[in-house]
Design a protein around this motif. Structure first.
Motif, PDB file in Angstrom:
ATOM      1  N   LEU A 101       0.823  -1.204   0.000  1.00 36.38           N
ATOM      2  CA  LEU A 101       0.000   0.000   0.000  1.00 36.38           C
ATOM      3  C   LEU A 101       0.861   1.260   0.000  1.00 36.38           C
ATOM      4  CD1 LEU A 101      -2.837  -1.066   2.465  1.00 36.38           C
ATOM      5  CD2 LEU A 101      -2.918  -0.938  -0.028  1.00 36.38           C
ATOM      6  N   LEU A 102       1.992   1.202   0.697  1.00 34.80           N
ATOM      7  CA  LEU A 102       2.905   2.347   0.669  1.00 34.80           C
ATOM      8  C   LEU A 102       3.467   2.568  -0.737  1.00 34.80           C
ATOM      9  CD1 LEU A 102       4.852   1.871   4.022  1.00 34.80           C
ATOM     10  CD2 LEU A 102       3.259   3.712   3.465  1.00 34.80           C
ATOM     11  N   VAL A 103       3.764   1.477  -1.424  1.00 30.55           N
ATOM     12  CA  VAL A 103       4.254   1.586  -2.806  1.00 30.55           C
ATOM     13  C   VAL A 103       3.191   2.221  -3.694  1.00 30.55           C
ATOM     14  CG1 VAL A 103       4.949   0.268  -4.840  1.00 30.55           C
ATOM     15  CG2 VAL A 103       5.910  -0.290  -2.605  1.00 30.55           C
ATOM     16  N   LEU A 104       1.932   1.871  -3.474  1.00 32.00           N
ATOM     17  CA  LEU A 104       0.851   2.451  -4.274  1.00 32.00           C
ATOM     18  C   LEU A 104       0.733   3.954  -4.044  1.00 32.00           C
ATOM     19  CD1 LEU A 104      -1.950  -0.266  -3.943  1.00 32.00           C
ATOM     20  CD2 LEU A 104      -0.462   0.201  -5.899  1.00 32.00           C
ATOM     21  N   VAL A 105       1.063   4.406  -2.833  1.00 28.93           N
ATOM     22  CA  VAL A 105       1.051   5.840  -2.571  1.00 28.93           C
ATOM     23  C   VAL A 105       2.168   6.531  -3.339  1.00 28.93           C
ATOM     24  CG1 VAL A 105       1.295   7.600  -0.781  1.00 28.93           C
ATOM     25  CG2 VAL A 105      -0.014   5.535  -0.309  1.00 28.93           C
ATOM     26  N   ILE A 106       3.301   5.842  -3.492  1.00 25.38           N
ATOM     27  CA  ILE A 106       4.461   6.419  -4.175  1.00 25.38           C
ATOM     28  C   ILE A 106       4.318   6.373  -5.691  1.00 25.38           C
ATOM     29  CG2 ILE A 106       6.977   6.244  -4.440  1.00 25.38           C
ATOM     30  CD1 ILE A 106       7.087   4.917  -1.738  1.00 25.38           C
ATOM     31  N   VAL A 107       3.521   5.434  -6.216  1.00 27.91           N
ATOM     32  CA  VAL A 107       3.433   5.194  -7.668  1.00 27.91           C
ATOM     33  C   VAL A 107       3.214   6.470  -8.481  1.00 27.91           C
ATOM     34  CG1 VAL A 107       1.914   4.197  -9.419  1.00 27.91           C
ATOM     35  CG2 VAL A 107       2.837   2.758  -7.620  1.00 27.91           C
ATOM     36  N   PRO A 108       2.342   7.407  -8.058  1.00 28.38           N
ATOM     37  CA  PRO A 108       2.180   8.616  -8.884  1.00 28.38           C
ATOM     38  C   PRO A 108       3.475   9.377  -9.121  1.00 28.38           C
ATOM     39  CG  PRO A 108       0.389   8.455  -7.314  1.00 28.38           C
ATOM     40  CD  PRO A 108       1.364   7.374  -6.961  1.00 28.38           C
ATOM     41  N   PHE A 109       4.429   9.304  -8.176  1.00 24.58           N
ATOM     42  CA  PHE A 109       5.699   9.993  -8.355  1.00 24.58           C
ATOM     43  C   PHE A 109       6.574   9.331  -9.408  1.00 24.58           C
ATOM     44  CE2 PHE A 109       6.353  12.504  -4.152  1.00 24.58           C
ATOM     45  CZ  PHE A 109       5.414  13.427  -4.605  1.00 24.58           C
ATOM     46  N   TRP A 110       6.196   8.169  -9.881  1.00 25.60           N
ATOM     47  CA  TRP A 110       6.994   7.480 -10.897  1.00 25.60           C
ATOM     48  C   TRP A 110       6.759   8.062 -12.286  1.00 25.60           C
ATOM     49  CZ3 TRP A 110       6.282   1.586  -9.412  1.00 25.60           C
ATOM     50  CH2 TRP A 110       6.847   1.382  -8.146  1.00 25.60           C
ATOM     51  N   THR A 111       5.756   8.888 -12.424  1.00 24.57           N
ATOM     52  CA  THR A 111       5.483   9.540 -13.708  1.00 24.57           C
ATOM     53  C   THR A 111       5.632  11.044 -13.543  1.00 24.57           C
ATOM     54  OG1 THR A 111       3.107   9.638 -13.226  1.00 24.57           O
ATOM     55  CG2 THR A 111       3.912   7.729 -14.458  1.00 24.57           C
ATOM     56  N   SER A 112       5.839  11.736 -14.626  1.00 26.86           N
ATOM     57  CA  SER A 112       6.039  13.178 -14.598  1.00 26.86           C
ATOM     58  C   SER A 112       4.766  13.897 -14.167  1.00 26.86           C
ATOM     59  CB  SER A 112       6.468  13.669 -15.986  1.00 26.86           C
ATOM     60  OG  SER A 112       6.428  15.075 -16.050  1.00 26.86           O
ATOM     61  N   ILE A 113       4.934  14.979 -13.405  1.00 34.33           N
ATOM     62  CA  ILE A 113       3.791  15.796 -13.002  1.00 34.33           C
ATOM     63  C   ILE A 113       3.102  16.388 -14.221  1.00 34.33           C
ATOM     64  CG2 ILE A 113       5.248  17.837 -12.732  1.00 34.33           C
ATOM     65  CD1 ILE A 113       2.135  16.939 -10.634  1.00 34.33           C
ATOM     66  N   LEU A 114       3.850  16.567 -15.307  1.00 37.38           N
ATOM     67  CA  LEU A 114       3.267  17.081 -16.542  1.00 37.38           C
ATOM     68  C   LEU A 114       2.249  16.096 -17.102  1.00 37.38           C
ATOM     69  CD1 LEU A 114       3.350  19.306 -18.730  1.00 37.38           C
ATOM     70  CD2 LEU A 114       5.129  17.971 -19.870  1.00 37.38           C
ATOM     71  N   VAL A 152      -7.630  20.784  -7.353  1.00 36.80           N
ATOM     72  CA  VAL A 152      -7.597  19.331  -7.513  1.00 36.80           C
ATOM     73  C   VAL A 152      -6.211  18.873  -7.954  1.00 36.80           C
ATOM     74  CG1 VAL A 152      -8.473  17.414  -8.911  1.00 36.80           C
ATOM     75  CG2 VAL A 152     -10.059  19.096  -7.982  1.00 36.80           C
ATOM     76  N   GLY A 153      -5.618  19.590  -8.886  1.00 35.86           N
ATOM     77  CA  GLY A 153      -4.304  19.211  -9.391  1.00 35.86           C
ATOM     78  C   GLY A 153      -3.222  19.288  -8.334  1.00 35.86           C
ATOM     79  N   ILE A 154      -3.212  20.339  -7.516  1.00 35.89           N
ATOM     80  CA  ILE A 154      -2.153  20.474  -6.523  1.00 35.89           C
ATOM     81  C   ILE A 154      -2.341  19.490  -5.373  1.00 35.89           C
ATOM     82  CG2 ILE A 154      -1.653  22.864  -7.125  1.00 35.89           C
ATOM     83  CD1 ILE A 154      -3.313  23.816  -4.832  1.00 35.89           C
ATOM     84  N   VAL A 155      -3.587  19.200  -5.012  1.00 35.39           N
ATOM     85  CA  VAL A 155      -3.811  18.210  -3.955  1.00 35.39           C
ATOM     86  C   VAL A 155      -3.374  16.827  -4.429  1.00 35.39           C
ATOM     87  CG1 VAL A 155      -5.572  17.003  -2.605  1.00 35.39           C
ATOM     88  CG2 VAL A 155      -5.650  19.489  -2.809  1.00 35.39           C
ATOM     89  N   TYR A 156      -3.745  16.483  -5.649  1.00 33.87           N
ATOM     90  CA  TYR A 156      -3.345  15.188  -6.195  1.00 33.87           C
ATOM     91  C   TYR A 156      -1.833  15.096  -6.344  1.00 33.87           C
ATOM     92  CZ  TYR A 156      -2.536  11.556  -9.662  1.00 33.87           C
ATOM     93  OH  TYR A 156      -2.041  10.458 -10.343  1.00 33.87           O
ATOM     94  N   GLY A 157      -1.217  16.169  -6.820  1.00 34.14           N
ATOM     95  CA  GLY A 157       0.209  16.133  -7.100  1.00 34.14           C
ATOM     96  C   GLY A 157       1.082  16.054  -5.860  1.00 34.14           C
ATOM     97  N   TYR A 158       0.638  16.680  -4.770  1.00 33.44           N
ATOM     98  CA  TYR A 158       1.483  16.781  -3.580  1.00 33.44           C
ATOM     99  C   TYR A 158       0.992  15.944  -2.402  1.00 33.44           C
ATOM    100  CZ  TYR A 158       3.836  20.583  -5.966  1.00 33.44           C
ATOM    101  OH  TYR A 158       4.547  21.322  -6.877  1.00 33.44           O
ATOM    102  N   LEU A 159      -0.032  15.140  -2.619  1.00 31.01           N
ATOM    103  CA  LEU A 159      -0.571  14.327  -1.531  1.00 31.01           C
ATOM    104  C   LEU A 159       0.467  13.387  -0.900  1.00 31.01           C
ATOM    105  CD1 LEU A 159      -3.138  13.675   0.076  1.00 31.01           C
ATOM    106  CD2 LEU A 159      -3.652  11.910  -1.615  1.00 31.01           C
ATOM    107  N   PRO A 160       1.302  12.687  -1.687  1.00 32.94           N
ATOM    108  CA  PRO A 160       2.285  11.800  -1.053  1.00 32.94           C
ATOM    109  C   PRO A 160       3.245  12.524  -0.110  1.00 32.94           C
ATOM    110  CG  PRO A 160       2.054  11.261  -3.370  1.00 32.94           C
ATOM    111  CD  PRO A 160       1.302  12.530  -3.151  1.00 32.94           C
ATOM    112  N   LEU A 161       3.580  13.770  -0.413  1.00 28.21           N
ATOM    113  CA  LEU A 161       4.473  14.522   0.464  1.00 28.21           C
ATOM    114  C   LEU A 161       3.826  14.834   1.801  1.00 28.21           C
ATOM    115  CD1 LEU A 161       6.108  17.064  -2.012  1.00 28.21           C
ATOM    116  CD2 LEU A 161       7.074  14.969  -1.078  1.00 28.21           C
ATOM    117  N   MET A 162       2.509  14.801   1.848  1.00 32.58           N
ATOM    118  CA  MET A 162       1.802  14.996   3.109  1.00 32.58           C
ATOM    119  C   MET A 162       1.623  13.679   3.844  1.00 32.58           C
ATOM    120  SD  MET A 162       0.298  17.326   5.047  1.00 32.58           S
ATOM    121  CE  MET A 162      -0.270  18.707   4.054  1.00 32.58           C
TER     122      MET A 162
END
Length: 285
Positions: A101-114, A152-162
């Motif tokens: 589950l922790l890996v799934l939280v990190i997965v979005p960071f594996w792709t570009s924010i763009l 929505v974009g900033i919450v989705y993009g920075y959620l793992p850092l929180m």
């Protein structure tokens, strides 16, 4: 012996101090000097000493307003989503599922924010969520190119850092305190407010500071999901330095942003000290 230790400490700290000065203090000094200059006739910077650039800061009021509104709101929204998720991962999930589950939280960071931001263009565009809302009778709903889309974009993009600072704080939570509270007849909600929440506050403050500081300088998500209608200070800086080439005014805007950051970090430091003392008090109870 004391003098030898002092010299050794100085030698060890010198490389880091030089790196800090070259990478942080020197660029800030250049920006500060530029902020008192003028725009040259062909763009860029012309030497001078004037406060005109700071007097023109209200011209970028909309960018500061959007940043100082959506950055705190985005931080709070990310916190409200991240805390239950981090609590679930740290306290409720069994060890065999926790890593996955922790890996799934990190997965979005594996792709570009763009790429992730462009995915939200489809979801918030006319063929995405608005099309689904039309099926239930809600017509002419516009989500893209609005402050909501940027939020929505900033919450989705920075959620793992929180999530991760809060998760680390909750992972270190002494479960015996909760067991003792339950044995004494304390309701779960009261145990959460008096034990879990205070002990997790360092993680909450760290995650909030990480997200807030990054959002204050964000420019990509507002540019993509805001469609040129929702400007952040980062977008203003890109325009001033790269488009209009008004380096003096751009430097003044950057200095104003740094001052806001310093005030925020000062408040953060005081809160950390305060909740650090509260954590010690809870541990002694």
């Amino acid at each position: 012996m004391a003098m030898t230790q002092s010299r050794a400490r100085a030698l060890l700290l010198t490389p880091a101090a030089l790196w800090y000065a070259a990478m942080l203090l020197l660029p800030l000094a250049v920006v500060l000097i530029f902020s008192f200059g003028e725009r040259s006739a062909i763009g860029g910077y012309a030497p001078g000493f004037t406060f005109e650039q700071y007097a023109n800061l209200p011209a970028r009021f909309a960018a500061f307003r959007n940043t100082l509104t959506l950055a705190p709101v985005g931080t709070i929204a990310a916190l409200l989503i991240a805390y239950p998720l981090a609590y679930f991962l740290a306290v409720k999930v069994s060890p065999k599922w926790k890593t996955m589950l922790l890996v799934l939280v990190i997965v979005p960071f594996w792709t570009s924010i763009l790429i992730r931001s462009y995915a939200w263009i489809f979801l918030l565009g006319g063929k995405g969520i608005p099309a689904l809302l039309e099926t239930v009778g809600l017509d002419d709903v516009r989500l893209l190119n609005t402050p909501f889309a940027v939020l929505v974009g900033i919450v989705y993009g920075y959620l793992p850092l929180m999530v991760f600072p809060i998760y680390v704080a909750l992972e270190k939570l002494d479960k015996r305190l909760l067991e003792a509270a339950a044995d004494l007849g304390t309701p779960p909600w009261r145990a959460f407010l008096q034990i879990t929440l205070p002990l997790s506050m360092p993680g909450v403050l760290t995650g909030s500071m990480l997200v807030f500081i990054l959002l204050m300088g964000e420019f990509l998500i507002p540019a993509i999901l805001g469609g040129g209608k929702v400007f952040f200070v980062g977008n203003a800086l890109v325009d001033l330095f790269l488009q209009s080439r008004n380096w003096a005014f751009g430097s003044a805007v950057a200095v104003a942003l740094v001052v806001i950051m310093l005030i925020t970090v000062g408040i953060y430091t005081r809160l950390v000290k305060r909740f650090g003392a509260s954590r010690d008090d809870v541990g002694l109870m």
